[in-house]
Design an enzyme around this catalytic site. Sequence first.
Site, PDB file in Angstrom:
ATOM      1  N   ASN A   1      -7.320  -2.155  -0.390  1.00 28.34           N
ATOM      2  CA  ASN A   1      -7.539  -3.468   0.202  1.00 28.34           C
ATOM      3  C   ASN A   1      -6.946  -4.623  -0.614  1.00 28.34           C
ATOM      4  O   ASN A   1      -7.146  -5.785  -0.291  1.00 28.34           O
ATOM      5  CB  ASN A   1      -9.028  -3.715   0.477  1.00 28.34           C
ATOM      6  CG  ASN A   1      -9.858  -3.766  -0.788  1.00 28.34           C
ATOM      7  OD1 ASN A   1      -9.363  -3.515  -1.882  1.00 28.34           O
ATOM      8  ND2 ASN A   1     -11.132  -4.075  -0.643  1.00 28.34           N
ATOM      9  N   CYS A   2      -6.195  -4.313  -1.661  1.00 30.81           N
ATOM     10  CA  CYS A   2      -5.518  -5.330  -2.469  1.00 30.81           C
ATOM     11  C   CYS A   2      -4.307  -5.857  -1.693  1.00 30.81           C
ATOM     12  O   CYS A   2      -3.493  -5.072  -1.200  1.00 30.81           O
ATOM     13  CB  CYS A   2      -5.075  -4.718  -3.795  1.00 30.81           C
ATOM     14  SG  CYS A   2      -3.973  -5.746  -4.772  1.00 30.81           S
TER      15      CYS A   2
END
Length: 118
Positions: A9-10
């Site tokens: 999710n970066c």
Amino acid sequence: MVEIYGIKNCNTVKKALDWLVEHKIAYTFHDFKKEPAQEKKLREWAEKVSWEQLVNKKGTTWRKLTKEEQDDVKDISSAIQVLLANNSMIKRPVIECNDLVLLGFDDNVYLSTLKAPK
């Protein structure tokens, strides 16, 4: 084959993954949340890019450390210990390809080093 390490999710990892798909470059993704980085791998990366570059001092995880904890990160051994305890502090993504290690996302660097098959 490209090996990419990071956190799914970066935003920077997402950019890198999208870039690889767009350029039709096959890769294997290693999510630090499911497969924490190991000391051996961190040492391999540090030999190629330096431990200073591996430690993301701009992220929230670094900023949450006390001043004393930050000051204790002064060499490869202390950096690896803090990165093992805080995988989210590793500069992301880490890309391995043809004996190279790349950190972060940079379109120009990717274009010059990660050649798409013709």
